[in-house]
Design a protein around this motif. Structure first.
Motif, PDB file in Angstrom:
ATOM      1  N   VAL A   1      59.825  43.066  12.494  1.00  0.00           N
ATOM      2  CA  VAL A   1      59.691  43.370  13.919  1.00  0.00           C
ATOM      3  C   VAL A   1      59.551  44.870  14.116  1.00  0.00           C
ATOM      4  N   SER A   2      58.604  45.263  14.959  1.00  0.00           N
ATOM      5  CA  SER A   2      58.453  46.669  15.302  1.00  0.00           C
ATOM      6  C   SER A   2      58.168  46.805  16.795  1.00  0.00           C
ATOM      7  N   VAL A   3      58.705  47.876  17.383  1.00  0.00           N
ATOM      8  CA  VAL A   3      58.443  48.214  18.783  1.00  0.00           C
ATOM      9  C   VAL A   3      58.028  49.679  18.820  1.00  0.00           C
ATOM     10  N   THR A   4      56.821  49.950  19.276  1.00  0.00           N
ATOM     11  CA  THR A   4      56.322  51.321  19.366  1.00  0.00           C
ATOM     12  C   THR A   4      55.867  51.603  20.784  1.00  0.00           C
ATOM     13  N   PHE A   5      55.688  52.897  21.075  1.00  0.00           N
ATOM     14  CA  PHE A   5      55.317  53.329  22.419  1.00  0.00           C
ATOM     15  C   PHE A   5      53.981  54.059  22.373  1.00  0.00           C
ATOM     16  N   GLU A   6      53.208  53.898  23.442  1.00  0.00           N
ATOM     17  CA  GLU A   6      51.879  54.496  23.501  1.00  0.00           C
ATOM     18  C   GLU A   6      51.634  55.035  24.912  1.00  0.00           C
ATOM     19  N   GLU A   7      51.049  56.222  24.989  1.00  0.00           N
ATOM     20  CA  GLU A   7      50.737  56.821  26.284  1.00  0.00           C
ATOM     21  C   GLU A   7      49.465  56.213  26.853  1.00  0.00           C
ATOM     22  N   ASN A   8      49.497  55.880  28.145  1.00  0.00           N
ATOM     23  CA  ASN A   8      48.330  55.377  28.856  1.00  0.00           C
ATOM     24  C   ASN A   8      48.200  56.184  30.146  1.00  0.00           C
ATOM     25  N   THR A   9      47.222  57.068  30.192  1.00  0.00           N
ATOM     26  CA  THR A   9      47.083  57.977  31.344  1.00  0.00           C
ATOM     27  C   THR A   9      46.650  57.256  32.612  1.00  0.00           C
ATOM     28  N   ASP A  10      46.237  56.003  32.502  1.00  0.00           N
ATOM     29  CA  ASP A  10      45.849  55.244  33.694  1.00  0.00           C
ATOM     30  C   ASP A  10      47.044  54.663  34.430  1.00  0.00           C
ATOM     31  N   LEU A  11      48.209  54.655  33.776  1.00  0.00           N
ATOM     32  CA  LEU A  11      49.409  54.090  34.387  1.00  0.00           C
ATOM     33  C   LEU A  11      50.146  55.140  35.211  1.00  0.00           C
ATOM     34  N   THR A  12      50.822  54.693  36.243  1.00  0.00           N
ATOM     35  CA  THR A  12      51.646  55.578  37.065  1.00  0.00           C
ATOM     36  C   THR A  12      53.107  55.421  36.653  1.00  0.00           C
ATOM     37  N   PRO A  13      53.963  56.423  36.932  1.00  0.00           N
ATOM     38  CA  PRO A  13      55.374  56.316  36.543  1.00  0.00           C
ATOM     39  C   PRO A  13      55.999  55.022  37.059  1.00  0.00           C
ATOM     40  N   GLY A  14      56.715  54.358  36.186  1.00  0.00           N
ATOM     41  CA  GLY A  14      57.353  53.097  36.542  1.00  0.00           C
ATOM     42  C   GLY A  14      56.572  51.879  36.111  1.00  0.00           C
ATOM     43  N   ASP A  15      55.266  52.065  35.838  1.00  0.00           N
ATOM     44  CA  ASP A  15      54.438  50.952  35.382  1.00  0.00           C
ATOM     45  C   ASP A  15      54.324  50.980  33.852  1.00  0.00           C
ATOM     46  N   PHE A  16      54.254  49.825  33.255  1.00  0.00           N
ATOM     47  CA  PHE A  16      54.068  49.747  31.812  1.00  0.00           C
ATOM     48  C   PHE A  16      53.415  48.421  31.455  1.00  0.00           C
ATOM     49  N   ARG A  17      52.887  48.353  30.243  1.00  0.00           N
ATOM     50  CA  ARG A  17      52.275  47.132  29.735  1.00  0.00           C
ATOM     51  C   ARG A  17      52.796  46.876  28.327  1.00  0.00           C
ATOM     52  N   VAL A  18      52.896  45.609  27.974  1.00  0.00           N
ATOM     53  CA  VAL A  18      53.337  45.218  26.633  1.00  0.00           C
ATOM     54  C   VAL A  18      52.204  44.483  25.934  1.00  0.00           C
ATOM     55  N   ARG A  19      51.835  44.980  24.758  1.00  0.00           N
ATOM     56  CA  ARG A  19      50.889  44.270  23.890  1.00  0.00           C
ATOM     57  C   ARG A  19      51.661  43.741  22.689  1.00  0.00           C
ATOM     58  N   SER A  20      51.290  42.580  22.203  1.00  0.00           N
ATOM     59  CA  SER A  20      52.000  42.012  21.056  1.00  0.00           C
ATOM     60  C   SER A  20      51.016  41.392  20.086  1.00  0.00           C
TER      61      SER A  20
END
Length: 240
Positions: free
Chosen positions: A102-121
């Motif tokens: 199992v791994s969990v990593t983080f990625e910057e997305n400049t299209d997102l606004t603070p408080g928003d996030f997306r999860v890819r799996s």
């Protein structure tokens, strides 16, 4: 739900301060990430034969630039490990199965606004996976190392102190690539990989040894319990 409450409170105590020191509206909170990962497991669970459900084991969380920088300031690796533990615990509570680590990593997305996030799996096969059940089999044995259980999902598993080992052991008496467990048609075979301090099965130093259910392997100061479930339910403790 009891598990989720315990996990979310633990994550919140451990890392929420980094998100609230300069409290502003619209920031991602760790409990939201934990809940999203749990939902991702439930939504992507693929039921196979005999009621076994396989779930993703690699997760990428896309964050806004502000939230991504905040994660980096606090420590992305440490937070990822907290979330990985939560993923493994939820999988165990639901009897889901992984096919790789199992791994969990983080990625910057400049299209997102603070408080928003997306999860890819993604479901990515590896040599080992967290064991979410004690139901070992000859096809997928389980090893227990200091209370941490691993399902052997590949034909060859290397155990050692080096970062290239499939299972990394924090023991100075263990070589970087110390021991190999190979699943063969004739049974599981443990092989010492030329280690400095040797490998022992039931106290006997070995070069190669055929393993049977319940064997104890010693490398350095570390003991590894191996089982296939042939002699019972797959867990030596269940047979005592």
């Amino acid at each position: 739900m009891a598990f989720l409450d315990r996990f979310e409170k633990g994550v919140e105590r451990a890392v929420n301060g980094a998100f609230t020191k300069a409290s502003r509206g619209g920031e991602v909170k760790p409990v939201e990430l934990a809940s999203a990962l749990r939902r991702e497991l439930d939504d992507k669970a693929a039921v196979l034969a005999r009621g076994r459900a396989v779930v993703p084991n690699e997760f990428t969380i896309e964050l806004s630039s502000e939230d991504f920088d905040r994660i980096l300031d606090w420590g992305a690796e440490a937070m990822g490990e907290e979330l990985q533990e939560g993923v493994a615990q939820h999988a165990a509570s639901q009897r889901y199965a992984f096919v790789g680590p199992v791994s969990v990593t983080f990625e910057e997305n400049t299209d997102l606004t603070p408080g928003d996030f997306r999860v890819r799996s993604a479901t990515v096969r590896g040599a080992v996976a967290p064991a979410t059940t004690t139901a070992a089999s000859t096809r997928h044995p389980i090893v227990d190392i200091d209370g941490q259980r691993y399902l052997l999902t590949g034909p060859v598993t290397v155990i050692g102190r080096g970062s290239d080992a499939d299972i990394i052991v924090e023991d100075t008496g263990v070589s970087r690539r110390h021991l190999e467990i190979r699943l063969t048609p004739d049974g599981p075979i443990a092989s010492d990989l030329g280690s400095t301090n040797g490998s022992f099965v039931e106290g006997h130093r070995i070069t190669n040894a055929l393993l049977v259910d319940g064997n104890t392997i010693t490398i350095g100061r570390t003991q590894i319990v191996f089982w296939t479930g042939d002699a019972g339910e797959g867990d030596p403790a269940a047979r005592e």
